[in-house]
Design a protein around this motif. Structure first.
Motif, mmCIF file in Angstrom:
data_model
loop_
_atom_site.group_PDB
_atom_site.id
_atom_site.type_symbol
_atom_site.label_atom_id
_atom_site.label_comp_id
_atom_site.label_asym_id
_atom_site.label_seq_id
_atom_site.Cartn_x
_atom_site.Cartn_y
_atom_site.Cartn_z
ATOM 1 N N VAL A 112 -7.222 1.038 5.388
ATOM 2 C CA VAL A 112 -6.358 0.000 5.958
ATOM 3 C C VAL A 112 -6.325 0.134 7.479
ATOM 4 O O VAL A 112 -6.301 -0.876 8.200
ATOM 5 N N ASP A 113 -6.380 1.364 7.978
ATOM 6 C CA ASP A 113 -6.378 1.597 9.439
ATOM 7 C C ASP A 113 -7.571 0.938 10.132
ATOM 8 O O ASP A 113 -7.470 0.556 11.295
ATOM 9 N N TYR A 139 -8.609 -1.941 9.751
ATOM 10 C CA TYR A 139 -8.245 -3.323 10.052
ATOM 11 C C TYR A 139 -7.017 -3.429 10.944
ATOM 12 O O TYR A 139 -6.917 -4.349 11.743
ATOM 13 N N LEU A 140 -6.069 -2.512 10.792
ATOM 14 C CA LEU A 140 -4.810 -2.612 11.523
ATOM 15 C C LEU A 140 -4.799 -1.807 12.811
ATOM 16 O O LEU A 140 -3.992 -2.043 13.698
ATOM 17 N N HIS A 176 0.954 2.476 3.794
ATOM 18 C CA HIS A 176 1.299 1.539 4.873
ATOM 19 C C HIS A 176 2.404 0.546 4.518
ATOM 20 O O HIS A 176 2.771 -0.277 5.335
ATOM 21 N N ILE A 179 -7.715 -8.260 6.058
ATOM 22 C CA ILE A 179 -7.970 -6.934 5.500
ATOM 23 C C ILE A 179 -8.753 -7.128 4.201
ATOM 24 O O ILE A 179 -8.354 -7.932 3.351
ATOM 25 N N LYS A 191 -2.651 -10.424 7.121
ATOM 26 C CA LYS A 191 -1.438 -9.849 7.718
ATOM 27 C C LYS A 191 -1.404 -10.386 9.143
ATOM 28 O O LYS A 191 -2.204 -9.985 9.973
ATOM 29 N N THR A 219 -4.747 3.026 -1.386
ATOM 30 C CA THR A 219 -6.085 2.967 -0.799
ATOM 31 C C THR A 219 -6.473 4.312 -0.185
ATOM 32 O O THR A 219 -5.602 5.102 0.198
ATOM 33 N N ILE A 265 -10.067 -5.249 0.870
ATOM 34 C CA ILE A 265 -9.898 -4.053 0.041
ATOM 35 C C ILE A 265 -10.697 -4.234 -1.253
ATOM 36 O O ILE A 265 -10.504 -5.238 -1.953
ATOM 37 N N ASP A 298 0.845 -1.183 0.000
ATOM 38 C CA ASP A 298 0.000 0.000 0.000
ATOM 39 C C ASP A 298 0.893 1.250 0.000
ATOM 40 O O ASP A 298 1.936 1.276 0.652
ATOM 41 N N ILE A 353 1.087 -4.758 3.413
ATOM 42 C CA ILE A 353 -0.069 -4.992 4.293
ATOM 43 C C ILE A 353 -0.493 -6.460 4.294
ATOM 44 O O ILE A 353 -1.546 -6.803 4.808
#
Length: 175
Positions: free
Chosen positions: A170-171, A173-174, A115, A142, A137, A165, A144, A112, A118
């Protein structure tokens, strides 16, 4: 031949005539590519069984009308309704570098723009309105959307997908 060595072509949705013809609903954007096939693999009792095609033609847009060898009656055809149809992966046409088949990208790394790495693509979920990359991950999954605006590049040689993205996706999920 196993399902892993094949791709899903479609499903036999109905019988067509009293002479044993069936209609296969093709799962493809280019049904005309599949009108000259000599044979297909039909899933029957959890096995893939080769069936040879006497003749076939397109009915409407994605329905392929098929007469298989040795399927000569309405009763024989009735027995095939609901069966899934496959072809060997080797029969898939080669795609340009910027396009891919879903099965091809399983195991690809995903980079990404914000990030970095990922995770890896473990699956593609195409049962939703928009297909999703399912990325793993460590212990997190995740999801997308497979959106052309997000996909910067697919590097088949290095087995890497580059995404850009939207902020925060993504945040979710992480984080």
């Amino acid at each position: 031949m196993t399902k892993e060595e094949c791709f899903y072509l479609g499903k036999i949705v109905s019988k067509f005539s009293f002479k044993g013809e069936v209609l296969i609903k093709l799962d493809t954007d280019e049904p005309e590519m599949y009108t000259e096939m000599e044979s297909v693999l039909v899933e029957y009792n959890e096995n893939l069984v080769p069936f040879f095609i006497e003749r076939s033609s397109l009915q409407k847009s994605t329905l392929l009308r098929v007469k298989f060898e040795d399927i000569d009656t309405e009763y024989d055809a009735e027995d095939m309704v609901g069966a899934e149809v496959y072809l060997p992966l080797s029969m898939l046409p080669e795609l340009p570098e910027d396009k891919f088949y879903f099965h091809e990208i399983i195991g690809f790394d995903v980079e990404d723009a914000t990030h970095g790495n990922i995770g890896k693509v473990v699956s593609v979920n195409d049962s939703t309105a928009q297909a999703l990359f399912e990325i793993k991950k460590e212990d997190k999954e995740i999801l997308i959307p497979m959106n052309d605006e997000f996909i910067q590049k697919v590097d088949k040689k290095n087995k890497t997908i580059y995404l850009n993205t939207p902020e925060g996706l993504v945040d979710l999920y992480l984080g």
